[in-house]
Design an enzyme around this catalytic site. Structure first.
Site, PDB file in Angstrom:
ATOM      1  N   ARG A 138      -4.155  -7.299 -24.797  1.00  0.00           N
ATOM      2  CA  ARG A 138      -5.349  -7.780 -24.095  1.00  0.00           C
ATOM      3  C   ARG A 138      -6.183  -6.686 -23.421  1.00  0.00           C
ATOM      4  O   ARG A 138      -7.131  -6.998 -22.705  1.00  0.00           O
ATOM      5  CB  ARG A 138      -4.993  -8.870 -23.068  1.00  0.00           C
ATOM      6  N   ASP A 139      -5.856  -5.423 -23.621  1.00  0.00           N
ATOM      7  CA  ASP A 139      -6.677  -4.352 -23.034  1.00  0.00           C
ATOM      8  C   ASP A 139      -6.630  -3.106 -23.916  1.00  0.00           C
ATOM      9  O   ASP A 139      -6.409  -1.993 -23.432  1.00  0.00           O
ATOM     10  CB  ASP A 139      -6.207  -4.030 -21.614  1.00  0.00           C
TER      11      ASP A 139
END
Length: 326
Positions: free
Chosen positions: A28-29
């Site tokens: 997610r990053d």
């Protein structure tokens, strides 16, 4: 980055993310700051600070990664799954190739809205830093441009390049491709040639290029380089080639030489030299006593044991690495 660096990093990065996904984790990053490269070239994915386990359903979350690399579903605060990481990987690869992110703005909200509402401009339609960025494997039709004077097709994946019809070429740049051969025999007006980083290029015939002034052919696989016909040559970079010898006796106009070779080059005729770099060679000696115009002398990663610079009264820069005794 070049296409070769991009592909190497991408394969390792995707392998790491794939392992996380296989273990039920989404990152997610994904962004360049979270991709680290070790000294031996190993790529690692770091900072799983906002990662989350994947359940049987997609994950709903308010956590959003760095806005320039975030997926549209993360930008709207909705569901995210493995595909969110894949989107961020794509944005990261886009920046690796072009040197810029596809969406930018003055605020994070503006950037997030662009991810939601706009299409990414294809790389082939971008003018990136004034040079080609692409993955061309062939370049056809240039034979019809017989008045072509400058051609830059660097940083692609060309395996062949036919410039035999472009007899007015004065500037050819075809570096960082996959060329196995390069025929410039018809380009007798050629003054500038950059062909570095073609690792399978093992020979280069320059006998028909009397106007050549600048030649950069480093990082190829040439064992021989004959520049006897290039009497106007002033700049030569042929480093990182497995050259066994280098004859520069006819290159008396040479002012800059960057080279690596296994036999000591005879520089007695190159008194115009102002810059001399000899890198990564098996040289045990070199005579620079007659190069009184030298301003910059750098010798690195060789076996030279003695060096006399007493005549080099114009010397401004002297860098010596891996010498046993001076």
């Amino acid at each position: 980055l070049s296409h070769k660096e991009t592909i190497s990093i991408a394969i390792q990065m995707c392998s790491g993310i794939g392992a996380a996904h296989a273990s039920g984790i989404i990152h997610r990053d994904i962004k360049p700051q979270n991709i680290i490269i070790s000294k031996d070239g190993k790529v690692k994915v770091t900072d799983f600070g906002i990662a989350k386990a994947i359940t049987s359903n997609t994950v709903s979350t308010n956590a959003m990664g760095s806005v320039h690399y975030t997926s549209p579903e993360q930008a709207r605060g909705g569901f995210s799954d493995q595909r969110s990481d894949i989107y961020s990987i794509g944005i990261t690869l886009f920046e690796m190739v072009t040197g810029q992110v596809p969406f930018d703005g003055e605020t994070t909200v503006e950037v997030a809205m662009k991810h939601l509402q706009q299409e990414i401009t294809p790389i082939t339609e971008l003018d990136v830093a004034g040079y080609n960025v692409g993955f061309l494997t062939s370049l056809r039709g240039i034979e019809f441009f017989k008045s072509l004077e400058k051609l830059d097709c660097s940083r692609n994946m060309l395996t062949t390049l036919d410039v035999t019809k472009n007899t007015k070429l004065t500037d050819l740049r075809c570096s960082e491709n996959d060329l196995e051969e390069l025929d410039v025999s018809a380009n007798n007006q050629l003054a500038t040639l950059y062909c570095y980083g073609n690792y399978n290029l093992n020979e280069l015939d320059l006998s028909q290029n009397p106007e050549l002034i600048t030649l950069v052919c480093s990082g190829n696989h040439m064992r021989e380089l004959n520049t006897s016909a290039n009497t106007k040559l002033t700049q030569l970079n042929c480093s990182s080639n497995p050259l066994t010898s280098l004859d520069l006796s006819n290159n008396r106009a040479l002012t800059t030489l960057i080279a690596s070779c296994t036999q000591t080059p005879d520089l007695s005729q190159n008194t115009a030299l102002t810059t001399l770099y000899i890198y990564a060679s098996d040289l045990t000696e070199i005579d620079v006593s007659n190069l009184t115009n030298l301003r910059d002398l750098q010798l690195a990663y060789n076996l030279i044991t003695e060096l006399d610079v007493s005549n080099l009264t114009n010397l401004e820069i002297l860098s010596i690495l891996s010498l046993i005794h001076i």
